[in-house]
Enzyme design. Structure first.
Site, PDB file in Angstrom:
ATOM      1  N   SER A   1       0.828  -1.219   0.000  1.00 23.63           N
ATOM      2  CA  SER A   1       0.000   0.000   0.000  1.00 23.63           C
ATOM      3  C   SER A   1       0.860   1.268   0.000  1.00 23.63           C
ATOM      4  O   SER A   1       1.694   1.471   0.899  1.00 23.63           O
ATOM      5  CB  SER A   1      -0.906  -0.018   1.243  1.00 23.63           C
ATOM      6  OG  SER A   1      -1.243   1.303   1.625  1.00 23.63           O
TER       7      SER A   1
HETATM    8  N1  GSH Z   1      -6.361   8.135   2.605  1.00 25.53           N
HETATM    9  C1  GSH Z   1      -5.922   6.930   3.260  1.00 25.53           C
HETATM   10  C2  GSH Z   1      -5.995   5.780   2.267  1.00 25.53           C
HETATM   11  C3  GSH Z   1      -5.849   4.456   2.948  1.00 25.53           C
HETATM   12  C4  GSH Z   1      -6.208   3.331   2.018  1.00 25.53           C
HETATM   13  O1  GSH Z   1      -6.970   3.485   1.051  1.00 25.53           O
HETATM   14  N2  GSH Z   1      -5.659   2.170   2.299  1.00 25.53           N
HETATM   15  C5  GSH Z   1      -5.982   1.031   1.472  1.00 25.53           C
HETATM   16  C6  GSH Z   1      -4.694   0.400   0.921  1.00 25.53           C
HETATM   17  S1  GSH Z   1      -3.904   1.494  -0.189  1.00 25.53           S
HETATM   18  C7  GSH Z   1      -6.668  -0.016   2.355  1.00 25.53           C
HETATM   19  O2  GSH Z   1      -6.323  -0.168   3.495  1.00 25.53           O
HETATM   20  N3  GSH Z   1      -7.643  -0.716   1.793  1.00 25.53           N
HETATM   21  C8  GSH Z   1      -8.314  -1.772   2.461  1.00 25.53           C
HETATM   22  C9  GSH Z   1      -9.685  -1.410   2.910  1.00 25.53           C
HETATM   23  O3  GSH Z   1     -10.052  -0.208   2.849  1.00 25.53           O
HETATM   24  O4  GSH Z   1     -10.432  -2.318   3.290  1.00 25.53           O
HETATM   25  C10 GSH Z   1      -4.499   7.107   3.774  1.00 25.53           C
HETATM   26  O5  GSH Z   1      -3.754   7.919   3.214  1.00 25.53           O
HETATM   27  O6  GSH Z   1      -4.131   6.452   4.758  1.00 25.53           O
END
Ligand code: GSH
Length: 215
Positions: free
Chosen positions: A11
């Site tokens: 990520s």
């Molecule tokens: N705006 C957030 C984005 C976080 C995000 O989208 N994380 C994704 C991975 S890139 C995630 O954890 N996805 C899994 C989910 O939401 O279930 C940040 O900068 O921390």
């Protein structure tokens, strides 16, 4: 008690938060949350972060998510001085602006390209999405026209966030030959603490995306 970061190296935002921790030299215990195994949906993780995303910080029971907010908090709380997140109002505002540029524009464009390929069976990148990302990279190239780093002539936590994003798309094989300032800045970033660790995660991200792309 120590500072814990729930992290998934693939990520970009998660890598951005870890890079910021490395930059301000705060020791963190990294706990991997494997998104490919849906570990973020485990009850134990949902108790910590009901929004089930990475990264998440646990600083002695203080829970915080959103990678750029984590970076600001770590720099303010643990930075030996303010060099990576200046207290000077105007300098800080520029760092904030660059971070928001990443969070609201650059990362969003990268996600729009890569998420459907990783998770929705997409095998091609639409020209409109390519153009959109290239125009955003053009703005980044302009930011870097007169300064060494994205928010001035000293590295800051904004470089951490943007480096994590740019290395993700580079690992997918993005052509950045028309962005000379970004190329020069990437060489500078290679010396940041945590850069090699970031690059490993970005490489894994790139491989996961490329595996699903039609050649
Ligand atoms: N705006 C957030 C984005 C976080 C995000 O989208 N994380 C994704 C991975 S890139 C995630 O954890 N996805 C899994 C989910 O939401 O279930 C940040 O900068 O921390």
């Amino acid at each position: 008690m120590s500072v814990k970061l729930y992290h998934f190296p693939i990520s970009g935002p998660s890598r951005g938060a870890l890079l910021a921790a490395r930059l301000v030299e705060v020791p963190v215990d990294v706990e991997i949350v494997n998104l490919f195994e849906k570990e973020q949906m485990k009850e134990s993780y949902l108790k910590i972060n009901h929004q089930h995303c990475v990264p998440t910080l646990d600083d002695c029971g203080f829970i915080l998510w959103e990678s750029r907010a984590i970076a600001c908090y770590l720099a303010d709380k643990y930075g030996k001085d303010d060099q990576f997140y200046p207290k000077d109002l105007k300098k800080r505002a520029i760092v904030n602006q660059r971070q928001q540029f990443d969070g609201c524009s650059l990362y969003v464009k990268i996600r729009a390209i890569c998420f459907p390929i990783l998770f929705c069976g997409e095998t091609e990148i639409k020209q409109s999405l390519k153009d959109d990302l290239n125009s955003t990279l053009g703005f980044l190239d302009m930011f870097l026209q007169d300064t060494i780093w994205v928010a001035g002539n000293h590295p800051t936590i904004a470089d951490a966030a943007i480096y994590a994003s740019v290395t993700s798309i580079l690992a997918v094989g993005w052509d950045i030959s028309s962005f000379p300032n970004i190329q020069r800045w990437l060489q500078e970033c290679a010396s940041l603490p945590g850069a090699a660790e970031n690059d490993e995660g970005a490489k894994a991200f790139g491989e996961a995306v490329k595996k699903n792309l039609k050649s």
